[in-house]
Design an enzyme around this catalytic site. Structure first.
Site, PDB file in Angstrom:
ATOM      1  N   TRP A  82      -4.183   0.724   4.485  1.00 49.92           N
ATOM      2  CA  TRP A  82      -3.909   0.828   5.290  1.00 49.92           C
ATOM      3  C   TRP A  82      -3.384   0.554   6.641  1.00 49.92           C
ATOM      4  CZ3 TRP A  82      -4.185   3.708   9.889  1.00 49.92           C
ATOM      5  CH2 TRP A  82      -4.086   4.914   9.532  1.00 49.92           C
TER       6      TRP A  82
ATOM      7  N   ARG B  42      -0.896  17.550  12.232  1.00 47.30           N
ATOM      8  CA  ARG B  42      -0.598  16.805  10.823  1.00 47.30           C
ATOM      9  C   ARG B  42       0.151  17.238  10.035  1.00 47.30           C
ATOM     10  NH1 ARG B  42      -5.215  13.710  11.240  1.00 47.30           N
ATOM     11  NH2 ARG B  42      -6.624  14.114   8.875  1.00 47.30           N
TER      12      ARG B  42
ATOM     13  N   TRP C 107      -9.817   8.812  -1.053  1.00 48.86           N
ATOM     14  CA  TRP C 107     -10.340   8.307  -0.115  1.00 48.86           C
ATOM     15  C   TRP C 107     -11.665   7.378  -0.106  1.00 48.86           C
ATOM     16  CZ3 TRP C 107      -6.534   6.172   2.932  1.00 48.86           C
ATOM     17  CH2 TRP C 107      -5.508   7.304   3.316  1.00 48.86           C
TER      18      TRP C 107
ATOM     19  N   SER D  75       2.837  11.749   7.656  1.00 48.76           N
ATOM     20  CA  SER D  75       3.141  12.352   6.229  1.00 48.76           C
ATOM     21  C   SER D  75       4.019  13.579   6.755  1.00 48.76           C
ATOM     22  CB  SER D  75       1.494  13.009   5.727  1.00 48.76           C
ATOM     23  OG  SER D  75       1.472  12.107   4.712  1.00 48.76           O
TER      24      SER D  75
ATOM     25  N   ASN E  19      -0.482   5.706   0.069  1.00 44.96           N
ATOM     26  CA  ASN E  19      -0.926   6.854  -0.184  1.00 44.96           C
ATOM     27  C   ASN E  19      -0.199   7.784  -0.139  1.00 44.96           C
ATOM     28  OD1 ASN E  19      -1.124   6.159   2.522  1.00 44.96           O
ATOM     29  ND2 ASN E  19      -1.137   8.345   3.442  1.00 44.96           N
ATOM     30  N   ASP E  20       0.050   9.278   0.436  1.00 39.75           N
ATOM     31  CA  ASP E  20       0.865  10.727  -0.161  1.00 39.75           C
ATOM     32  C   ASP E  20       2.368  10.424  -0.208  1.00 39.75           C
ATOM     33  OD1 ASP E  20      -1.595  10.903   1.699  1.00 39.75           O
ATOM     34  OD2 ASP E  20      -0.503  11.586   3.597  1.00 39.75           O
TER      35      ASP E  20
ATOM     36  N   GLN F  15       3.857   7.427   1.782  1.00 44.77           N
ATOM     37  CA  GLN F  15       3.057   6.569   2.820  1.00 44.77           C
ATOM     38  C   GLN F  15       3.152   5.410   2.298  1.00 44.77           C
ATOM     39  OE1 GLN F  15       1.409   8.315   6.067  1.00 44.77           O
ATOM     40  NE2 GLN F  15       3.956   8.969   5.702  1.00 44.77           N
TER      41      GLN F  15
ATOM     42  N   TRP G  25       0.988  -1.399   0.017  1.00 50.62           N
ATOM     43  CA  TRP G  25      -0.145  -0.416  -0.109  1.00 50.62           C
ATOM     44  C   TRP G  25       0.961   0.785  -0.188  1.00 50.62           C
ATOM     45  CZ3 TRP G  25      -5.121   1.096   0.383  1.00 50.62           C
ATOM     46  CH2 TRP G  25      -5.309   3.263   1.231  1.00 50.62           C
TER      47      TRP G  25
ATOM     48  N   GLU H  28      -5.586  18.923   5.145  1.00 48.98           N
ATOM     49  CA  GLU H  28      -4.414  18.086   5.418  1.00 48.98           C
ATOM     50  C   GLU H  28      -3.559  18.127   4.904  1.00 48.98           C
ATOM     51  OE1 GLU H  28      -6.875  13.057   6.241  1.00 48.98           O
ATOM     52  OE2 GLU H  28      -6.532  13.964   4.716  1.00 48.98           O
TER      53      GLU H  28
HETATM   54  C1  FRU Z   1      -3.200  12.610   4.227  1.00 47.18           C
HETATM   55  C2  FRU Z   1      -3.106  11.081   4.990  1.00 47.18           C
HETATM   56  C3  FRU Z   1      -2.159  12.565   6.031  1.00 47.18           C
HETATM   57  C4  FRU Z   1      -1.521  11.863   6.701  1.00 47.18           C
HETATM   58  C5  FRU Z   1      -1.521  10.794   6.197  1.00 47.18           C
HETATM   59  C6  FRU Z   1      -1.609   9.148   7.044  1.00 47.18           C
HETATM   60  O1  FRU Z   1      -3.553  10.731   2.703  1.00 47.18           O
HETATM   61  O2  FRU Z   1      -4.224  11.227   5.661  1.00 47.18           O
HETATM   62  O3  FRU Z   1      -2.680  13.760   6.837  1.00 47.18           O
HETATM   63  O4  FRU Z   1      -0.571  12.343   7.878  1.00 47.18           O
HETATM   64  O5  FRU Z   1      -2.784   9.993   5.818  1.00 47.18           O
HETATM   65  O6  FRU Z   1      -1.227   7.494   6.315  1.00 47.18           O
END
Ligand code: FRU
Length: 507
Positions: A67, A164, A308, A100, A42-43, A59, A40, A218
């Site tokens: 996740w 964050r 998401w 992140s 993400n960011d 991420q 997986w 975010e």
């Molecule tokens: C955005 C987020 C961030 C966080 C990260 C966690 O997609 O929710 O705010 O740091 O992903 O994986």
């Protein structure tokens, strides 16, 4: 390079203890977009240029394709497209995840982490426990290959559990570091200043403004851009990602245009003005590169191309999640005000293969030439100028096959550009996935320009010289590779069409 890539993939897999192998030939696997070999993502995180290398951290879950166990995966590239995988840079420690954040090169060694006169790379990230989110730093003295966490962590904590995604940059005017970080649930960006990346002082808060309603904010970013064609003039862009609230539902990336005086960001537009970096459903958590050499001068961003709402259901294996192509951002004046324009980073040119060039043809004749030259493919870079004429709906069918097509089109009234993925292939893994995602775009002199990147399961559209971007994921059959044009309700023309097949960056 080939051996390096293969080695990198093996290292990544071995580190995670997986027997699986990634070939980069799996169904839907993008060929010139970044994806981890397995598991997986993400960011994008920690985007920084250093010593001839573009770093991407991201991420990453080292243990599965959903996740969890959030860590910073890592890869480097000399050209922003051909990536070499490296071991996980910041793993989860105990139950503390690495959320992140960003990375900087500490040229003045303000942090004191430098060694032998060499500036350290510093990562600024969120330490996330079940109950708390605080900001931490880690440093590397070997070009990002190994990382040490600062024993004084966290360097910043406030009385809010949703705090964050720190983005840090050096602010010349005040000669200090500035951090943009979100109070996610309050939909605020907080700005902090620091002389050394360790001690942080609160400067100001911005928000909530822009799109409403939005669940949270975010992944902020704050940077200065020159106004194109207006020498000596520049503006600051505050970008912030919005969980839910995107015009086509789910998560999306907003920006504000204004001023930053070293302490406070002020929005030039009325507070309710919502500007979107991308009008598709798959562009989020964008971040810009730091430390880009002055002689290069570009502001380059990468976003996570997912949403998401259905990120967990995407039908790919043995990995899940992808990053956009690196995009160059510029700031331009339009009748409605200053707006970002974007284009793929020019390094993509080095992957161009077979091409087709057509000029001044009707739609049917253009289709005949495309067919007679056998031009098709599932990895394309296409640039066109279309004269809309009397047509009410005109555009391209890409990734076309038996009962499948993804449309990239323009309508005359309302004047819009769109991606329609209703019949793009597998769409039933989430009830909101299928659909059409449009954005306003006024033709100029009855013409529209468009750049379309197609990469198996990715369609990125840049229309009106980059004024509008639309990014959508699609999941067609491997055999759906045909390309053609359509015009409905009247006559349109192809003023020019140039398209290239794009070679794989992974093989
Ligand atoms: C955005 C987020 C961030 C966080 C990260 C966690 O997609 O929710 O705010 O740091 O992903 O994986």
């Amino acid at each position: 390079m080939r051996t390096l890539l293969a080695l990198g993939a093996v290292v990544g897999l071995a580190a995670a203890g997986f027997a699986q192998t990634a070939t980069y030939k799996e169904p839907y696997r993008p060929q010139f977009h970044f994806t981890p070999a397995i598991n997986w993502t993400n960011d994008p995180n920690g985007l920084v240029y250093h010593d001839g290398e573009w770093h991407i951290f991201y991420q990453y879950n080292p243990f599965g394709d959903l996740w969890g166990h959030m860590s910073w995966g890592h890869a480097v590239s000399e050209d922003l497209f051909r990536w070499q995988h490296l071991p996980v840079a910041l793993p989860e420690v105990g139950e503390v995840m690495a959320y992140s954040g960003s990375a900087v090169v500490d040229h003045r060694n303000t942090s004191g982490f430098g060694r032998g006169g060499e500036p350290p790379l510093i990562a600024i990230y969120t330490s996330r426990t079940v109950t708390d989110q605080t900001q931490s730093i880690a440093y590397s003295n070997d070009r990002g290959r190994t990382w040490s966490r600062y024993e004084g962590n966290p360097v910043l904590d406030v009385d809010d559990p949703a705090f964050r995604d720190p983005k840090v940059f050096w602010h010349e005017g005040t000669q200090r570091w500035v951090m943009a970080v979100v109070l996610a649930e309050q939909r605020k960006v907080s700005l902090y200043g620091s002389p050394d990346l360790k001690e942080w002082t609160h400067l100001s808060d911005f928000g909530p403004e822009g799109a409403h309603p939005v669940r949270n904010w975010e992944c902020p970013d704050l940077f200065e851009l020159p106004v194109e064609g207006e020498p000596g003039r520049s503006k600051w862009i505050l970008q912030v990602d919005s969980g839910m609230g995107h015009p086509w539902t789910g998560s999306g990336c907003q920006y504000f245009v204004g001023e930053f005086d070293g302490v406070r960001f002020t929005n030039d537009n009325p507070p309710e003005t919502a500007l979107w970096l991308d009008w598709g459903r798959d562009f989020y958590a964008a971040q810009s590169y730091s430390n880009v050499p002055a002689e290069d001068g570009r502001r380059i961003v990468i976003g996570w191309i997912s949403n998401w709402m259905y990120a967990r259901q995407k039908p790919t294996s043995p990995w899940r999640g992808a990053q956009s192509v690196p995009r160059e951002l510029r700031l331009k004046r339009f009748p409605e005000g200053l707006r970002l324009v974007q284009q793929p980073a020019r390094e993509i040119d080095s992957l161009r293969g077979q091409s087709i060039l057509l000029r001044d043809l009707g739609i049917e004749e253009a289709n005949r030439r495309i067919a007679s030259q056998g031009f098709k493919g599932d990895t394309l870079d296409l640039q066109a100028e279309i004269v809309i004429g009397t047509a009410i709906d005109v555009g391209f069918r890409v990734l076309q096959g038996e009962g499948e097509e993804t449309l990239v089109g323009f309508t005359a009234s309302p004047a819009e550009v769109y991606i329609d993925r209703s019949k793009s292939g597998v769409v039933d893994f989430h009830e909101t996935f299928a659909g059409r995602h449009s954005a306003r775009l006024q033709p100029s002199d009855g013409r529209v320009s468009v750049r379309i990147l197609v990469d198996r399961s990715v369609v990125e559209v840049f229309a009106g010289d980059g004024r509008v971007a639309i990014t959508d994921r699609v999941f067609p059959r491997a055999a759906s590779t045909a390309l053609s044009l359509f015009a409905e309700g009247g006559e349109a023309r192809v003023a020019s069409l140039q398209a290239w097949k794009i070679r794989s960056a992974w093989h």
